[in-house]
Design an enzyme around this catalytic site. Structure first.
Site, PDB file in Angstrom:
ATOM      1  N   HIS A 101       0.832  -1.192   0.000  1.00 15.07           N
ATOM      2  CA  HIS A 101       0.000   0.000   0.000  1.00 15.07           C
ATOM      3  C   HIS A 101       0.871   1.247   0.000  1.00 15.07           C
ATOM      4  O   HIS A 101       2.005   1.238   0.454  1.00 15.07           O
ATOM      5  CB  HIS A 101      -0.987   0.016   1.173  1.00 15.07           C
ATOM      6  CG  HIS A 101      -0.453   0.636   2.420  1.00 15.07           C
ATOM      7  ND1 HIS A 101      -0.447   2.004   2.633  1.00 15.07           N
ATOM      8  CD2 HIS A 101       0.109   0.090   3.505  1.00 15.07           C
ATOM      9  CE1 HIS A 101       0.105   2.241   3.811  1.00 15.07           C
ATOM     10  NE2 HIS A 101       0.440   1.105   4.359  1.00 15.07           N
ATOM     11  N   CYS A 102       0.325   2.302  -0.550  1.00 15.61           N
ATOM     12  CA  CYS A 102       0.956   3.621  -0.539  1.00 15.61           C
ATOM     13  C   CYS A 102      -0.121   4.609  -0.105  1.00 15.61           C
ATOM     14  O   CYS A 102      -1.061   4.229   0.582  1.00 15.61           O
ATOM     15  CB  CYS A 102       1.543   3.959  -1.906  1.00 15.61           C
ATOM     16  SG  CYS A 102       0.312   4.004  -3.227  1.00 15.61           S
ATOM     17  N   ARG A 103      -0.014   5.851  -0.491  1.00 17.15           N
ATOM     18  CA  ARG A 103      -1.019   6.830  -0.080  1.00 17.15           C
ATOM     19  C   ARG A 103      -2.336   6.635  -0.825  1.00 17.15           C
ATOM     20  O   ARG A 103      -3.405   6.640  -0.234  1.00 17.15           O
ATOM     21  CB  ARG A 103      -0.497   8.255  -0.301  1.00 17.15           C
ATOM     22  CG  ARG A 103      -1.454   9.325   0.231  1.00 17.15           C
ATOM     23  CD  ARG A 103      -0.884  10.724   0.112  1.00 17.15           C
ATOM     24  NE  ARG A 103      -0.657  11.128  -1.262  1.00 17.15           N
ATOM     25  CZ  ARG A 103      -1.581  11.665  -2.054  1.00 17.15           C
ATOM     26  NH1 ARG A 103      -2.792  11.883  -1.617  1.00 17.15           N
ATOM     27  NH2 ARG A 103      -1.292  12.000  -3.291  1.00 17.15           N
TER      28      ARG A 103
END
Length: 121
Positions: free
Chosen positions: A80-82
């Protein structure tokens, strides 16, 4: 604000080759021990706030660090990232490295927080 059309195309192409998972499904997989969450954001983003029990593997060095942190290529890894773009790219790279069970969390950390799931500050 600058347009990111080349980045967006790269992400769209990556998403054709990967599987996304919802934040709620990701939380269940982690809770049950079926998966690990890899936060591919930058260290300052991680330091500000992150998902409990996630491991930090920034997208810039994930290929170097993944084998030490997650040696089993059959382990489910949820990146996951932003917002979901960087994690889609990281997921695709890990698949190319032979990881067989990698997912990208749809909507990223923003979607995790919007779903009311826990974070650590």
């Amino acid at each position: 604000m600058a347009e990111h059309t080349r980045f967006e195309k790269l992400v769209a192409d990556a998403k054709k080759n990967i599987t996304e998972i919802s934040p709620r499904d990701a939380a269940e997989k982690v809770k049950s021990g079926e998966a690990v969450i890899a936060d591919v954001r930058e260290k300052d983003e991680w330091d500000e706030e992150h998902i409990p029990d996630a491991i930090h593997l920034s997208r810039g060095t994930i290929e170097l660090d993944i084998e030490e942190k997650v040696p089993d290529t059959n382990t489910m890894i949820i990146c996951h990232c932003r917002g979901g773009g960087r994690s889609a790219l990281a997921t695709e790279r890990l698949q190319k490295m032979g990881y067989k069970n990698v997912r990208s969390m749809a909507g990223g950390f923003k979607a995790w927080k919007a779903a009311g799931l826990p974070t650590i500050k």
